[in-house]
Design a protein around this motif. Structure first.
Motif, PDB file in Angstrom:
ATOM      1  N   PRO A  77      54.965  47.737  16.095  1.00 14.83           N
ATOM      2  CA  PRO A  77      54.111  48.917  16.094  1.00 14.83           C
ATOM      3  C   PRO A  77      53.369  49.065  17.423  1.00 14.83           C
ATOM      4  N   PRO A  78      53.095  50.297  17.832  1.00 17.04           N
ATOM      5  CA  PRO A  78      52.535  50.511  19.164  1.00 17.04           C
ATOM      6  C   PRO A  78      51.127  49.958  19.310  1.00 17.04           C
ATOM      7  N   ILE A  79      50.813  49.604  20.532  1.00 22.90           N
ATOM      8  CA  ILE A  79      49.452  49.166  20.862  1.00 22.90           C
ATOM      9  C   ILE A  79      48.639  50.402  21.222  1.00 22.90           C
ATOM     10  N   ASP A  80      47.562  50.618  20.484  1.00 24.58           N
ATOM     11  CA  ASP A  80      46.722  51.794  20.683  1.00 24.58           C
ATOM     12  C   ASP A  80      45.524  51.521  21.581  1.00 24.58           C
ATOM     13  N   ILE A  81      45.092  50.250  21.625  1.00 21.17           N
ATOM     14  CA  ILE A  81      43.974  49.856  22.488  1.00 21.17           C
ATOM     15  C   ILE A  81      44.374  48.584  23.227  1.00 21.17           C
ATOM     16  N   LEU A  82      44.333  48.620  24.537  1.00 19.52           N
ATOM     17  CA  LEU A  82      44.554  47.428  25.351  1.00 19.52           C
ATOM     18  C   LEU A  82      43.235  47.018  25.967  1.00 19.52           C
ATOM     19  N   VAL A  83      42.826  45.780  25.705  1.00 19.93           N
ATOM     20  CA  VAL A  83      41.607  45.243  26.302  1.00 19.93           C
ATOM     21  C   VAL A  83      42.009  44.209  27.342  1.00 19.93           C
ATOM     22  N   ASN A  84      41.952  44.596  28.601  1.00 23.18           N
ATOM     23  CA  ASN A  84      42.237  43.685  29.713  1.00 23.18           C
ATOM     24  C   ASN A  84      40.977  42.888  30.017  1.00 23.18           C
ATOM     25  N   ASN A  85      40.828  41.791  29.302  1.00 21.55           N
ATOM     26  CA  ASN A  85      39.623  40.972  29.437  1.00 21.55           C
ATOM     27  C   ASN A  85      39.860  39.660  30.165  1.00 21.55           C
ATOM     28  N   ALA A  86      41.054  39.086  30.065  1.00 20.84           N
ATOM     29  CA  ALA A  86      41.299  37.766  30.662  1.00 20.84           C
ATOM     30  C   ALA A  86      40.965  37.788  32.144  1.00 20.84           C
ATOM     31  N   GLY A  87      40.239  36.788  32.579  1.00 24.93           N
ATOM     32  CA  GLY A  87      39.868  36.699  33.988  1.00 24.93           C
ATOM     33  C   GLY A  87      39.242  35.358  34.269  1.00 24.93           C
ATOM     34  N   ALA A  88      39.068  35.074  35.542  1.00 22.17           N
ATOM     35  CA  ALA A  88      38.473  33.804  35.951  1.00 22.17           C
ATOM     36  C   ALA A  88      37.662  34.020  37.219  1.00 22.17           C
ATOM     37  N   GLY A  89      36.865  33.016  37.556  1.00 23.59           N
ATOM     38  CA  GLY A  89      36.096  33.035  38.791  1.00 23.59           C
ATOM     39  C   GLY A  89      36.598  31.957  39.728  1.00 23.59           C
ATOM     40  N   LEU A  90      36.095  32.002  40.947  1.00 20.10           N
ATOM     41  CA  LEU A  90      36.472  31.004  41.942  1.00 20.10           C
ATOM     42  C   LEU A  90      35.271  30.790  42.854  1.00 20.10           C
ATOM     43  N   LEU A  91      34.658  29.639  42.732  1.00 18.68           N
ATOM     44  CA  LEU A  91      33.481  29.340  43.540  1.00 18.68           C
ATOM     45  C   LEU A  91      33.882  29.014  44.981  1.00 18.68           C
ATOM     46  N   GLY A  92      32.951  29.196  45.887  1.00 19.31           N
ATOM     47  CA  GLY A  92      33.195  28.873  47.289  1.00 19.31           C
ATOM     48  C   GLY A  92      33.471  30.116  48.106  1.00 19.31           C
ATOM     49  N   ASN A  93      33.492  29.938  49.416  1.00 24.34           N
ATOM     50  CA  ASN A  93      33.679  31.082  50.290  1.00 24.34           C
ATOM     51  C   ASN A  93      35.138  31.233  50.710  1.00 24.34           C
ATOM     52  N   PHE A  94      35.439  32.343  51.360  1.00 24.14           N
ATOM     53  CA  PHE A  94      36.805  32.663  51.724  1.00 24.14           C
ATOM     54  C   PHE A  94      37.379  31.672  52.727  1.00 24.14           C
ATOM     55  N   ALA A  95      36.545  31.258  53.671  1.00 21.15           N
ATOM     56  CA  ALA A  95      37.027  30.403  54.761  1.00 21.15           C
ATOM     57  C   ALA A  95      37.494  29.041  54.261  1.00 21.15           C
ATOM     58  N   THR A  96      36.905  28.561  53.180  1.00 23.26           N
ATOM     59  CA  THR A  96      37.240  27.219  52.700  1.00 23.26           C
ATOM     60  C   THR A  96      38.033  27.237  51.388  1.00 23.26           C
ATOM     61  N   ALA A  97      38.341  28.430  50.868  1.00 20.73           N
ATOM     62  CA  ALA A  97      39.029  28.521  49.570  1.00 20.73           C
ATOM     63  C   ALA A  97      40.448  27.975  49.667  1.00 20.73           C
ATOM     64  N   ASN A  98      40.879  27.358  48.593  1.00 17.07           N
ATOM     65  CA  ASN A  98      42.243  26.856  48.486  1.00 17.07           C
ATOM     66  C   ASN A  98      43.200  28.033  48.276  1.00 17.07           C
ATOM     67  N   PRO A  99      44.178  28.228  49.152  1.00 16.85           N
ATOM     68  CA  PRO A  99      45.089  29.376  49.006  1.00 16.85           C
ATOM     69  C   PRO A  99      45.807  29.416  47.657  1.00 16.85           C
ATOM     70  N   ASP A 100      46.158  28.254  47.127  1.00 11.33           N
ATOM     71  CA  ASP A 100      46.828  28.227  45.827  1.00 11.33           C
ATOM     72  C   ASP A 100      45.915  28.743  44.718  1.00 11.33           C
ATOM     73  N   GLU A 101      44.633  28.386  44.807  1.00  8.09           N
ATOM     74  CA  GLU A 101      43.672  28.853  43.811  1.00  8.09           C
ATOM     75  C   GLU A 101      43.423  30.352  43.953  1.00  8.09           C
ATOM     76  N   MET A 102      43.389  30.846  45.187  1.00  4.24           N
ATOM     77  CA  MET A 102      43.236  32.286  45.392  1.00  4.24           C
ATOM     78  C   MET A 102      44.441  33.036  44.825  1.00  4.24           C
ATOM     79  N   TYR A 103      45.622  32.511  45.049  1.00  4.10           N
ATOM     80  CA  TYR A 103      46.842  33.136  44.536  1.00  4.10           C
ATOM     81  C   TYR A 103      46.804  33.205  43.012  1.00  4.10           C
ATOM     82  N   LYS A 104      46.372  32.124  42.391  1.00  2.36           N
ATOM     83  CA  LYS A 104      46.296  32.093  40.933  1.00  2.36           C
ATOM     84  C   LYS A 104      45.276  33.105  40.421  1.00  2.36           C
TER      85      LYS A 104
END
Length: 257
Positions: A77-104
């Motif tokens: 049966p069709p989906i009438d309401i989509l709630v795009n809620n899944a998400g995460a955060g990433l602490l730290g600044n851009f210069a020191t962020a792990n590229p793999d973690e940013m990609y994820k």
């Protein structure tokens, strides 16, 4: 009744959306990584409200696990309401962020809601009805308050919501962007932070209840902690004034010399 699909439904904002929508009589498809939590929530809601609950275990950063969710959004049966809620955060600044973690993070906060929305929107437009709720953040409007790419991912979610609404509202599809401020969820712990050090934290139930008031009023952008809607209206008016200059074929006088 209609069916709602909620991502990140095993805890926090997603779990409260599941409880509230089930209480309204909606059947649910609940999606998250934590199978045990999803099954426990499903049993609770079936018993409390007599609604049908489907459980899909999926890590939305994994293409192979995302695919069954996309297939469910395209199927009956069709989906009438989509709630795009899944998400995460990433602490730290851009210069020191792990590229793999940013990609994820980009896959979860940006790519996943884009593909999920893409999978469901065609059917909604064809039926002339449906709703998409995208959970963004107030940091979409205040990126300088957040180091790294988290705010940028939420700015994308807000912009996607606004552009999509302009495209599909006239076709019977409602789009809402919800912009929480600090809310008591597990996102802080998962990112390695400490929510006890964050001031003025809103409780999850209050956040979702307010967001659903905005949903019922068909607001495009709902910002639960902002006390005066005139502040948002002024922001939108200023945006319109700025946009009025975009069509000039010559640079502004201050750039000529």
């Amino acid at each position: 009744m209609s069916t709602a699909l909620i991502t990140g439904a095993s805890s926090g904002i997603g779990a409260v959306y599941a409880r509230r929508l089930a209480a309204r009589g909606h059947d649910l498809v609940i999606v998250a990584r934590a199978t045990d939590r999803l099954n426990t929530l499903a049993e609770e809601l079936r018993a409390a409200h007599g609604v049908a609950i489907e459980v899909i275990t999926a890590d939305l950063t994994d293409g192979a696990e995302l695919e069954p969710v996309l297939e469910r959004l395209r199927s009956d049966p069709p989906i009438d309401i989509l709630v795009n809620n899944a998400g995460a955060g990433l602490l730290g600044n851009f210069a020191t962020a792990n590229p793999d973690e940013m990609y994820k993070l980009l896959r979860l906060n940006v790519l996943a809601p884009t593909l999920l929305t893409s999978a469901v929107i065609g059917g909604m437009v064809e039926r002339g009805s449906g709703s998409i709720i995208n959970v963004a953040s107030v940091l979409a409007l205040l990126p300088e308050y957040s180091a790294g790419i988290y705010a940028a991912t939420k700015s994308y979610v807000l912009t996607l919501s606004q552009s999509l609404a302009a495209e599909v509202n006239s076709k019977g599809v409602y789009v809402q962007a919800v912009l929480p401020a600090a809310t008591r969820t597990e996102i802080y712990d998962r990112a390695g932070g400490d929510i006890s050090k964050v001031p003025d934290v809103m409780e999850v139930d209050d956040l979702v209840d307010a967001a659903l008031v905005g949903f019922d009023r068909k607001e495009l952008v709902t910002i639960p902690p902002v006390p005066d809607v005139a502040a948002w209206d002024s922001f939108e008016q200023a945006r319109g004034v700025l946009a009025s200059g975009f069509s000039n074929s010559k640079p502004a006088a201050r750039y000529r010399g």
